[in-house]
Design an enzyme around this catalytic site. Structure first.
Site, short mmCIF file in Angstrom:
data_model
loop_
_atom_site.label_atom_id
_atom_site.label_comp_id
_atom_site.label_asym_id
_atom_site.label_seq_id
_atom_site.Cartn_x
_atom_site.Cartn_y
_atom_site.Cartn_z
N HIS A 116 0.64 -1.04 -0.28
CA HIS A 116 -0.04 0.08 -0.34
C HIS A 116 0.96 1.16 -0.18
O HIS A 116 0.62 2.34 -0.62
CB HIS A 116 -1.10 0.00 1.35
CG HIS A 116 -2.07 -1.15 0.83
ND1 HIS A 116 -3.22 -0.80 1.51
CD2 HIS A 116 -2.39 -2.35 0.68
CE1 HIS A 116 -4.02 -1.59 1.52
NE2 HIS A 116 -3.25 -2.53 0.36
N HIS A 127 -2.28 -12.10 -1.71
CA HIS A 127 -3.30 -13.71 -1.41
C HIS A 127 -2.64 -15.04 -0.90
O HIS A 127 -3.14 -15.79 -0.65
CB HIS A 127 -4.24 -13.70 -2.33
CG HIS A 127 -4.71 -11.46 -1.86
ND1 HIS A 127 -6.18 -11.79 -2.81
CD2 HIS A 127 -4.57 -10.69 -1.71
CE1 HIS A 127 -6.64 -10.65 -2.83
NE2 HIS A 127 -5.55 -9.85 -1.91
#
EC number: 1.11.1.21
Length: 744
Positions: A100, A269
């Protein structure tokens, strides 16, 4: 901006108007009115506590790099009671933090990204998509405190993500340091005009019935407060195909192709879990709006158990993607593709997908009880990789070839976390990969020409018949592509002679080709990049400037070393420095585009003023356009632009039918036409701050200062991408502040 709807139109790719739009979008003060106004103490730009002489590159090179990595590895399993680690390992948390930090980058204007550690400041520290990353940064504080100025926060964020991947057995391509911190928010970045965050019902920026071209430039994220896309689906609509459309749009604008998009999503993920096992209504304000006693922490839960550990709420989605959440594995694609899924809701009420009839061995351990098994889950964004036909082909490929997946993820992660750093010459440290990657805009090393070679080529250029205007235009076209946001562009590499730049309308392709061909025939062993800049020196000296500095050593890139598609988004739709406006109607004024271009070049207001005034009289206008050419001594470096602009005998009027884009000056007494101008000319007499600087150059004695200041500002632009020069080493100058380059 539409006065009724509040919506903003414009070019879908933005082409560098992010700084302009930052003036039109919402500010930190709009979101958090009670925020302390520290900017009142920085009227002349950001300050830095390390001091002006601090050189971050030197500090980083003195770092005990192996010791730092060892400390980061130890931290991964050093679970703290105030924010315990899922599964006893912080690795997935730090991967999300690094992702991020880097994931705000967008290609249209090069802004965003991890390059200056902006995740520490509002609004990014308080975006819904960055929920609870304030805790990840605090976990790193003891390490930052230990190593101090030798490691920036910006570098530490990314290195922590790399160490996390390594510690869980994942593939890492390398790491380059060199991201110098800033110490306040970068206020020239436009994040959007919406007045609600993603979790407050705001719709996706792409209308459901339209294509991805509708995403407002230069934005990349699909909704306000997101890094990429809403994991529940566009606007909360759990439609995997629409989610795939959004993913393609936003990842492309962040420099990722579709294979890289799949690799990053699946690789990220493969680790960790999402958090939605609690009541989201009990969460407090984000960090920027939290109470004093929270000491910068946000999203503090009001539940009795404190809302930590098992009860954490971040995205609202709950569960892990795979059954081995702290180990690199092949399980993500297996679980995604082998099972059918049904739509369910998390304890926090978020929509997510759960495998039907999942076998126990494919279930995940509970994050706080390894003896308990819980179902895995997928988000709507994950389901897009299964349902969208193009994504499905890539997913099947990676499922069947795990080595290809490992390599693709490692390379895509490296690109994600380094894309905004610019050329590899800026990378520091022992783990910089040897391989040159095309997105790094590689340029072969140049050779420093001798003084004799420089003198010989200068003489040939001076006798070549090329005009001052042609030489100045070509040098400016080459160097002015530089942008400080991601350190792309510039004169090094001579890409102005390659696709796509050689055919940009603003560069006048026929004229440019003539100049390039001539310089190629005269330069001998000198690089074309050096010859182009040297041609600008010749042009200035012909125009009356003396002793214009020239530093050679540039290299020439090849077409194979140039990602034409990546450079295409940098084509200007308007360039006030050349008084150019393209055929497309702009959503913002040309003078606002001018400010943005100057900002990306790293120019101060005086530098912008002096450059435009000089370029006008030198004949640098696009297509021999006479607007703003306020001189009868064309091709001479005079202060005539300022003198004649401020002449009180002029009467200016808009040209009928020009939509306030063209103006004519007549003599106040006789009514005869004198000059023609554009908005990018008259703004210098209209705006009080710009006019104040123009007056300095127009007053008696201003000519000498004008020439001196123009040459300094010109040389700064010509050398902006020379990271081998001392003045361009990673210093302590904040990214958002232009270093002064005018006369003392």
């Amino acid at each position: 901006m539409d006065a009724k709807t509040g919506e903003m139109g414009g070019c879908p790719m933005g082409h560098g108007d992010g700084g302009v739009r930052a003036l039109l979008g919402r500010t930190n003060r709009d979101w958090w009115p009670e925020m302390l106004a520290t900017e009142i103490l920085n009227p002349n730009g950001a300050t830095n506590p390390y001091g002006e002489e601090f050189n971050y590159a030197e500090a980083f090179n003195a770092l005990d790099y192996d010791a730092l990595k060892a400390d980061l590895k130890a931290l991964m399993t050093d679970s703290q009671p105030w924010w315990p680690a899922d599964y006893g390992h912080y690795g997935p948390f730090f991967i999300r933090m690094a992702w991020h930090a880097a994931g705000t980058y967008r290609t249209a204007d090069g802004r965003g990204g991890a390059n200056s550690g902006q995740q520490r400041f509002a609004p990014l520290d308080s975006w819904p998509d960055n929920g609870n990353l304030d805790k990840a940064r605090r976990l790193l504080w003891p390490i930052k405190q230990k190593y101090g100025k030798n490691i920036s926060w910006a570098d530490l964020f990314i290195l922590a993500g790399n160490v996390a991947i390594e510690d869980m057995g994942g593939p890492v391509f390398g790491f380059g340091g060199g991201r110098a911190d800033v110490f306040e928010p970068e206020r020239d970045i436009y994040w959007g005009s919406e007045d609600k965050w993603v979790n407050q019902g705001v719709q996706t920026r792409i209308a459901p019935e339209h294509g991805m071209h509708e995403l407002e430039g230069p934005l990349a994220a699909i909704q306000m407060g997101l890094i990429y896309v809403n994991p529940e689906g566009p606007g909360g609509n759990p439609d995997p195909l629409l989610s795939a459309r959004d993913m393609k749009a936003t990842f492309e604008r962040m420099a990722m192709n579709h294979e890289e998009t799949v690799a990053l999503t699946a690789g990220g993920h493969t680790f960790g879990k999402a958090h939605g096992n609690g009541d989201p209504s009990t969460l407090g304000h984000a960090p920027a709006g939290s109470d004093l006693v929270a000491q910068g922490f946000g999203w503090v839960s009001g539940e009795e158990h404190g809302g930590i550990g098992e009860h954490t709420v971040t995205s609202g989605i709950e569960g892990s993607w795979v059954n081995t959440p702290t180990q690199w594995s092949e399980n993500y694609f297996r679980l995604l593709l082998d099972y059918e899924y049904e739509l369910v809701k998390s304890p926090a009420g978020a929509q997510q997908w759960q495998p039907i009839n999942q076998r126990e061995e494919d279930m995940a351990p509970a994050a706080w009880d390894p003896n308990k098994k819980v179902p895995t889950m997928m988000t709507t964004a994950d389901m897009a990789l299964k349902v969208d036909p193009e994504f499905r082909v890539i997913s099947e490929k990676f499922r069947n070839d795990h080595e290809a997946f490992k390599d693709a993820f490692a390379r895509a992660w490296f690109k994600l976390t380094h894309r905004d750093m610019g050329p590899k010459a800026r990378y520091l440290g022992p783990e910089v990969p040897a391989e040159d990657l095309i997105w790094q805009d590689p340029v072969p090393a140049g050779t420093m020409p001798s003084d004799a070679e420089v003198a010989a080529v200068k003489a040939k250029i001076a006798d070549s018949g090329l005009t001052v205007s042609q030489l100045i235009k070509t040098a400016w076209a080459s160097a002015s592509t530089y942008r400080k946001s991601d350190h792309r562009g510039g004169a090094n590499g001579a890409r102005v002679a390659l696709e796509p730049q050689r055919n940009w309308e603003v560069n006048e392709p026929d004229m440019l080709a003539k100049v390039i061909d001539t310089l190629n025939g005269l330069r001998g062993n000198m690089s074309l990049a050096d010859a182009i800049v040297l041609g600008g020196v010749v042009g200035l000296e012909k125009a009356g400037a003396a002793g214009v500095p020239f530093t050679g050593g540039r290299g020439d890139a090849t077409q194979d070393q140039t990602d034409a598609e990546s450079f295409a988004v940098m084509e200007p739709e308007a360039d006030a420095f050349r008084n150019y406006v393209g055929k497309k109607k702009l959503a913002v004024k040309t003078e606002e585009m001018m400010l943005d271009r100057a900002s990306l070049l790293g120019l101060s207001v005086p530098e912008m003023v002096v450059l435009i005034g000089g370029l006008r009289v030198l004949g640098a206008n696009h297509g021999e356009r006479g607007h703003g050419h306020f001189t009868n001594r064309s091709g001479q470096l005079t202060n005539d632009f300022f003198v004649n602009l401020l002449d009180m005998t002029n009467v200016w009027k808009s040209v009928e039918g020009s939509d306030d884009q063209e103006y004519v000056a007549t003599d106040r007494a006789e009514g005869k036409e004198r000059w023609r101008a554009t908005r990018a000319d008259l703004i210098f007499g209209s705006n009080s701050e710009l006019r104040a600087i123009c007056e300095v150059y127009a007053e008696k004695g201003g000519q000498e200062r004008f020439v001196t200041d123009f040459v300094k500002a010109w040389t700064k632009v010509m050398n902006a991408d020379r990271f081998d020069l001392p003045q361009n080493k990673q210093s302590n100058t904040p990214v958002g502040v232009a270093e002064p380059a005018l006369a003392e």
